[in-house]
Design an enzyme around this catalytic site. Structure first.
Site, PDB file in Angstrom:
ATOM      1  N   LYS A  92       0.800  -1.231   0.000  1.00  0.00           N
ATOM      2  CA  LYS A  92       0.000   0.000   0.000  1.00  0.00           C
ATOM      3  C   LYS A  92       0.832   1.280   0.000  1.00  0.00           C
ATOM      4  CE  LYS A  92      -4.443  -1.550   1.645  1.00  0.00           C
ATOM      5  NZ  LYS A  92      -4.269  -2.970   2.034  1.00  0.00           N
ATOM      6  N   GLU A 114      -9.736   6.927   3.547  1.00  0.00           N
ATOM      7  CA  GLU A 114     -10.640   5.995   4.203  1.00  0.00           C
ATOM      8  C   GLU A 114      -9.817   4.766   4.547  1.00  0.00           C
ATOM      9  OE1 GLU A 114     -10.173   6.004   0.979  1.00  0.00           O
ATOM     10  OE2 GLU A 114      -9.772   3.863   0.683  1.00  0.00           O
ATOM     11  N   SER A 381       1.849  -9.718  -0.923  1.00  0.00           N
ATOM     12  CA  SER A 381       1.419  -8.327  -0.750  1.00  0.00           C
ATOM     13  C   SER A 381       1.730  -7.737   0.617  1.00  0.00           C
ATOM     14  CB  SER A 381      -0.078  -8.202  -1.048  1.00  0.00           C
ATOM     15  OG  SER A 381      -0.833  -9.061  -0.219  1.00  0.00           O
TER      16      SER A 381
HETATM   17  C1  LIG Z   1      -5.082  -4.019   1.692  1.00  0.00           C
HETATM   18  C2  LIG Z   1      -4.368  -5.277   1.415  1.00  0.00           C
HETATM   19  C3  LIG Z   1      -4.761  -6.147   0.376  1.00  0.00           C
HETATM   20  C4  LIG Z   1      -5.991  -5.933  -0.453  1.00  0.00           C
HETATM   21  O1  LIG Z   1      -6.007  -4.768  -1.212  1.00  0.00           O
HETATM   22  P1  LIG Z   1      -5.824  -4.784  -2.795  1.00  0.00           P
HETATM   23  O2  LIG Z   1      -6.209  -3.405  -3.197  1.00  0.00           O
HETATM   24  O3  LIG Z   1      -6.720  -5.825  -3.347  1.00  0.00           O
HETATM   25  O4  LIG Z   1      -4.403  -5.080  -3.058  1.00  0.00           O
HETATM   26  C5  LIG Z   1      -3.999  -7.271   0.123  1.00  0.00           C
HETATM   27  N1  LIG Z   1      -2.919  -7.561   0.869  1.00  0.00           N
HETATM   28  C6  LIG Z   1      -2.505  -6.765   1.876  1.00  0.00           C
HETATM   29  C7  LIG Z   1      -1.303  -7.153   2.666  1.00  0.00           C
HETATM   30  C8  LIG Z   1      -3.222  -5.592   2.191  1.00  0.00           C
HETATM   31  O5  LIG Z   1      -2.807  -4.827   3.198  1.00  0.00           O
END
Ligand SMILES: *Cc1c(COP(=O)(O)O)cnc(C)c1O
Length: 399
Positions: A92, A114, A381
């Site tokens: 993010k 948000e 992610s």
């Molecule tokens: C917020 C988040 C997601 C989901 O958000 P996307 O916009 O679909 O990427 C996925 N993995 C992590 C670690 C997150 O913090």
């Protein structure tokens, strides 16, 4: 649309996307669109972004060969794109840095955002502090209760957290409230949206700020394996980490693109967050896309073990990639994600976020059906430190 890369000038991806907003918001979105287009062309902005991604975020992060798991599964080689190693522990921050630099360029001294689980709120609070800006984060009152440690993190970073009491007191209500606030203070305020949702130009802009994930992974995969991966896999909440990875491979038809939605307790239970697998097109948060809604167009409650996937909509570009067949969308259930969470922890020494564990669960299913000389890139992610209370509680352990 001539290609997969850009929506038309009004932000349409086929029948999806666009701008379904109150007239009062249109000038703010026009101003943003013009400023972003100018910034993209400006070598100084690009240089600054590049430098911040290196110095503050810690890019490039590695593409890691999960050799032990790959050997045990006996099929394709699994490679992990290590977004979990970024500052603040997830992808993010790529987007938060990009939008904050754009806000600064536009002369806005205040960021609003948000947040649901709190991860995007933390990323926004982090960059606001880094660039000396004010920060207000809107969060559903129920989410504030559930995510108290991220609320505390945001406050430590100097942000103001505002409780939203309307609706279901969760993410979708916080998003509506942030849009309302933006209209009232657009002269000094920049609205940082946390995923590839919202009205045009947000879905395209957020995608562009995350494209660095795919660009790095593509070059690293070619360098480390000598060829492109057979498949790229990422979890899909709003879809930002997935589209960031996919963007660099869309023109390589031999690379399968697979998004994994939150299957919750199973699609048949109705308790999930999988609009691409079981929803239908409608309008939410300023764009047209697949949604979870009932026969009367009311948004249905969502469920996922991972707070970051708990969103009833999905970015409009994913809706388009699904209909066109270029990307595939599958689900992993809570149980499957939990199993993958433990597998990665025990086999590779990496504790993944529960969101990410959904992508891993599908990769672990797919790899054994593939050849050993093929590879799969999974977008790791985020890291799982934030989720250990949730996982421990499932085992009856109170931390
Ligand atoms: C917020 C988040 C997601 C989901 O958000 P996307 O916009 O679909 O990427 C996925 N993995 C992590 C670690 C997150 O913090």
């Amino acid at each position: 649309m001539a290609n997969y890369h850009q929506p038309d000038e009004h932000g349409h991806y086929g029948p999806y996307g666009g701008r379904f907003v109150a007239e009062t918001l249109v000038p703010a979105l026009d101003e943003l669109q013009a400023a972003y287009a100018a910034a993209q062309q400006d070598p100084e902005f690009r240089g600054e972004l590049h430098s911040e991604l290196r110095q503050f975020v810690g890019r490039p992060n590695p593409l890691y060969h999960a050799a032990r798991i790959s050997r045990e599964l006996g099929g394709a080689q699994i490679y992990l794109k290590r977004e979990d190693l970024n500052h603040t522990g997830a992808h993010k921050i790529n987007n938060a840095v990009g939008q904050a630099l754009l806000a600064r360029r536009m002369g806005k001294g205040r960021l609003i955002a948000e947040t649901g689980a709190g991860q995007h709120g933390v990323a926004t609070a982090t960059v606001a502090t880094r660039y000396g800006m004010e920060c207000t984060v809107f969060m559903g009152a129920d989410d504030i209760q559930r995510q108290s440690s991220n609320v505390y993190r945001m406050r430590l970073l100097g942000a103001q957290v505002v409780a939203v009491d309307s609706g279901t007191r969760t993410l979708k209500d916080a998003l509506n409230e942030a849009l309302r606030e933006w209209v009232t203070r657009v002269e000094d305020t920049f609205y940082v949206i946390g995923t590839v949702a919202g009205p045009h130009p947000y879905p395209a802009m957020v995608r562009d700020f995350h494209r660095v994930i795919g660009d790095e992974a593509r070059a690293q995969c070619l360098e480390q394996t000598g060829s492109l991966p057979a498949a790229c896999i990422a979890c899909v909440g709003g879809g930002s980490n997935a589209i960031g990875l996919f963007a660099a491979f869309i023109d390589d038809p031999e690379v399968r693109l697979i998004g994994v939605e939150a299957g919750g307790l199973g699609l048949a239970s109705g308790k999930h967050a999988a609009p691409l697998n079981s929803g239908r097109p409608g309008v939410l948060h300023g764009n047209r896309t697949y949604l979870m809604e009932d026969g009367n167009g009311q948004i249905l409650p969502t469920h996922s073990i991972s707070a970051g996937l708990d969103y009833p909509g999905v970015g409009p570009e994913h809706a388009y990639l699904k209909d066109s067949g270029r990307a595939e969308y599958v689900v992993a259930t809570d149980e499957e994600a939990l199993a993958a969470f433990h597998t990665l922890s025990r086999r590779e020494g990496i504790i993944p976020a529960l969101e990410t564990a959904h992508a891993l669960a599908y990769a672990f299913k797919l790899a054994p059906q593939m050849r050993r000389d093929q590879s799969i890139v999974v977008n790791l992610s985020g890291r799982g430190d934030k989720d250990i209370h949730t996982v421990a509680a499932r085992e009856g352990i109170a931390l």
